[in-house]
Design a protein around this motif. Structure first.
Motif, mmCIF file in Angstrom:
data_model
loop_
_atom_site.group_PDB
_atom_site.id
_atom_site.type_symbol
_atom_site.label_atom_id
_atom_site.label_comp_id
_atom_site.label_asym_id
_atom_site.label_seq_id
_atom_site.Cartn_x
_atom_site.Cartn_y
_atom_site.Cartn_z
ATOM 1 N N GLN A 113 -81.352 -71.947 -7.319
ATOM 2 C CA GLN A 113 -81.303 -73.327 -6.806
ATOM 3 C C GLN A 113 -82.636 -73.739 -6.175
ATOM 4 O O GLN A 113 -82.985 -74.913 -6.193
ATOM 5 C CB GLN A 113 -80.170 -73.482 -5.789
ATOM 6 N N SER A 114 -83.367 -72.761 -5.629
ATOM 7 C CA SER A 114 -84.653 -73.046 -5.001
ATOM 8 C C SER A 114 -85.806 -73.074 -6.004
ATOM 9 O O SER A 114 -86.937 -73.362 -5.630
ATOM 10 C CB SER A 114 -84.958 -71.995 -3.927
ATOM 11 N N GLY A 115 -85.519 -72.724 -7.255
ATOM 12 C CA GLY A 115 -86.556 -72.712 -8.279
ATOM 13 C C GLY A 115 -87.515 -71.540 -8.174
ATOM 14 O O GLY A 115 -88.645 -71.608 -8.647
ATOM 15 N N VAL A 116 -87.069 -70.448 -7.568
ATOM 16 C CA VAL A 116 -87.906 -69.257 -7.425
ATOM 17 C C VAL A 116 -87.573 -68.287 -8.557
ATOM 18 O O VAL A 116 -86.463 -67.754 -8.610
ATOM 19 C CB VAL A 116 -87.683 -68.576 -6.052
ATOM 20 N N PRO A 117 -88.509 -68.063 -9.468
ATOM 21 C CA PRO A 117 -88.230 -67.182 -10.606
ATOM 22 C C PRO A 117 -88.296 -65.702 -10.229
ATOM 23 O O PRO A 117 -89.028 -65.317 -9.307
ATOM 24 C CB PRO A 117 -89.338 -67.531 -11.595
ATOM 25 N N LEU A 118 -87.538 -64.898 -10.953
ATOM 26 C CA LEU A 118 -87.635 -63.451 -10.806
ATOM 27 C C LEU A 118 -88.860 -62.984 -11.588
ATOM 28 O O LEU A 118 -89.177 -63.537 -12.643
ATOM 29 C CB LEU A 118 -86.383 -62.761 -11.343
ATOM 30 N N LEU A 119 -89.535 -61.976 -11.087
ATOM 31 C CA LEU A 119 -90.713 -61.446 -11.760
ATOM 32 C C LEU A 119 -90.352 -60.486 -12.878
ATOM 33 O O LEU A 119 -91.148 -60.256 -13.787
ATOM 34 C CB LEU A 119 -91.624 -60.749 -10.747
ATOM 35 N N LYS A 120 -89.174 -59.896 -12.783
ATOM 36 C CA LYS A 120 -88.646 -59.033 -13.845
ATOM 37 C C LYS A 120 -87.142 -58.961 -13.672
ATOM 38 O O LYS A 120 -86.595 -59.446 -12.692
ATOM 39 C CB LYS A 120 -89.303 -57.652 -13.838
ATOM 40 N N GLU A 121 -86.482 -58.375 -14.622
ATOM 41 C CA GLU A 121 -85.025 -58.297 -14.594
ATOM 42 C C GLU A 121 -84.539 -57.452 -13.408
ATOM 43 O O GLU A 121 -85.204 -56.493 -13.013
ATOM 44 C CB GLU A 121 -84.507 -57.680 -15.899
ATOM 45 N N PRO A 122 -83.367 -57.796 -12.847
ATOM 46 C CA PRO A 122 -82.808 -56.976 -11.766
ATOM 47 C C PRO A 122 -82.583 -55.543 -12.232
ATOM 48 O O PRO A 122 -82.327 -55.291 -13.411
ATOM 49 C CB PRO A 122 -81.465 -57.660 -11.472
ATOM 50 N N GLU A 123 -82.703 -54.620 -11.308
ATOM 51 C CA GLU A 123 -82.468 -53.206 -11.613
ATOM 52 C C GLU A 123 -81.396 -52.663 -10.686
ATOM 53 O O GLU A 123 -81.379 -52.968 -9.498
ATOM 54 C CB GLU A 123 -83.757 -52.400 -11.441
ATOM 55 N N GLN A 124 -80.521 -51.856 -11.268
ATOM 56 C CA GLN A 124 -79.475 -51.191 -10.497
ATOM 57 C C GLN A 124 -79.649 -49.694 -10.645
ATOM 58 O O GLN A 124 -79.959 -49.192 -11.722
ATOM 59 C CB GLN A 124 -78.092 -51.603 -10.977
ATOM 60 N N SER A 125 -79.450 -48.989 -9.539
ATOM 61 C CA SER A 125 -79.510 -47.529 -9.548
ATOM 62 C C SER A 125 -78.550 -47.020 -8.490
ATOM 63 O O SER A 125 -77.874 -47.806 -7.822
ATOM 64 C CB SER A 125 -80.937 -47.045 -9.250
ATOM 65 N N GLU A 126 -78.548 -45.719 -8.299
ATOM 66 C CA GLU A 126 -77.691 -45.155 -7.260
ATOM 67 C C GLU A 126 -78.144 -45.595 -5.873
ATOM 68 O O GLU A 126 -77.411 -45.456 -4.900
ATOM 69 C CB GLU A 126 -77.657 -43.623 -7.350
ATOM 70 N N PHE A 127 -79.350 -46.174 -5.756
ATOM 71 C CA PHE A 127 -79.864 -46.647 -4.477
ATOM 72 C C PHE A 127 -79.524 -48.098 -4.201
ATOM 73 O O PHE A 127 -79.771 -48.594 -3.109
ATOM 74 C CB PHE A 127 -81.378 -46.442 -4.415
ATOM 75 N N GLY A 128 -78.978 -48.799 -5.192
ATOM 76 C CA GLY A 128 -78.606 -50.186 -5.005
ATOM 77 C C GLY A 128 -79.156 -51.086 -6.082
ATOM 78 O O GLY A 128 -79.546 -50.641 -7.158
ATOM 79 N N THR A 129 -79.208 -52.396 -5.785
ATOM 80 C CA THR A 129 -79.704 -53.398 -6.722
ATOM 81 C C THR A 129 -81.005 -53.964 -6.177
ATOM 82 O O THR A 129 -81.114 -54.269 -4.990
ATOM 83 C CB THR A 129 -78.675 -54.532 -6.890
ATOM 84 N N PHE A 130 -81.983 -54.144 -7.064
ATOM 85 C CA PHE A 130 -83.310 -54.600 -6.688
ATOM 86 C C PHE A 130 -83.710 -55.788 -7.549
ATOM 87 O O PHE A 130 -83.452 -55.804 -8.749
ATOM 88 C CB PHE A 130 -84.348 -53.489 -6.903
ATOM 89 N N ILE A 131 -84.349 -56.782 -6.921
ATOM 90 C CA ILE A 131 -84.983 -57.877 -7.653
ATOM 91 C C ILE A 131 -86.357 -58.115 -7.042
ATOM 92 O O ILE A 131 -86.629 -57.683 -5.911
ATOM 93 C CB ILE A 131 -84.150 -59.180 -7.645
ATOM 94 N N TRP A 132 -87.227 -58.829 -7.788
ATOM 95 C CA TRP A 132 -88.586 -59.070 -7.337
ATOM 96 C C TRP A 132 -88.942 -60.534 -7.522
ATOM 97 O O TRP A 132 -88.666 -61.127 -8.566
ATOM 98 C CB TRP A 132 -89.579 -58.206 -8.114
ATOM 99 N N ILE A 133 -89.570 -61.094 -6.484
ATOM 100 C CA ILE A 133 -90.067 -62.456 -6.520
ATOM 101 C C ILE A 133 -91.490 -62.412 -5.950
ATOM 102 O O ILE A 133 -91.939 -61.356 -5.500
ATOM 103 C CB ILE A 133 -89.187 -63.423 -5.684
ATOM 104 N N SER A 134 -92.184 -63.545 -5.953
ATOM 105 C CA SER A 134 -93.484 -63.576 -5.288
ATOM 106 C C SER A 134 -93.551 -64.783 -4.368
ATOM 107 O O SER A 134 -92.928 -65.817 -4.633
ATOM 108 C CB SER A 134 -94.642 -63.588 -6.287
ATOM 109 N N ASP A 135 -94.315 -64.636 -3.287
ATOM 110 C CA ASP A 135 -94.493 -65.738 -2.350
ATOM 111 C C ASP A 135 -95.639 -66.633 -2.822
ATOM 112 O O ASP A 135 -96.275 -66.326 -3.847
ATOM 113 C CB ASP A 135 -94.655 -65.214 -0.918
#
Length: 125
Positions: free
Chosen positions: A84-106
């Motif tokens: 909704q804020s128009g902030v794109p992800l830098l790559k696809e979300p990743e899931q592992s035994e440590f949790g879920t991760f996403i990446w954005i940039s400021d």
């Protein structure tokens, strides 16, 4: 001596007002004071990782010496908010035994990792 946690994270910006607005609007971190800072008080469920990477590691851009990681409480809500804020992800979300991760940039191009810890497995050490 025992380190209790991070006392602060500091960096420079060419446009502090833009950065302050972005961190408030996108990540809900208000910095509406003359010091251009906020205090984040972690809860009992929050832990801070302090980790080193080799200079040639590709986990985040090599020209960036530090990457911020913020723990979030609900990845689905976060993804909706970013969309909704128009902030794109830098790559696809990743899931592992440590949790879920996403990446954005400021606005300064700094990669930021957002992490939701796993709820269905015991915490890894």
């Amino acid at each position: 001596m025992k380190v209790l946690g991070f006392g602060g994270i500091f960096w420079r910006s060419k446009n502090i007002e833009t950065l302050k607005k972005w961190y408030n609007d996108v990540l809900g971190i208000p910095m509406d004071n003359d010091w251009n800072m906020t205090i984040i008080t972690p809860g009992a469920e929050n832990k801070t990782a302090f980790s080193f990477f080799t200079e040639d590691n590709e986990y985040f851009p090599q020209e960036q010496s530090v990457m911020l990681n913020f723990q979030i409480d609900n990845m689905a809500e976060c993804l909706e908010h970013l969309n909704q804020s128009g902030v794109p992800l830098l790559k696809e979300p990743e899931q592992s035994e440590f949790g879920t991760f996403i990446w954005i940039s400021d606005p300064d191009g700094r990669w930021i990792e957002l992490w939701e810890k796993p709820t269905d497995v015991q915490e890894k050490r």
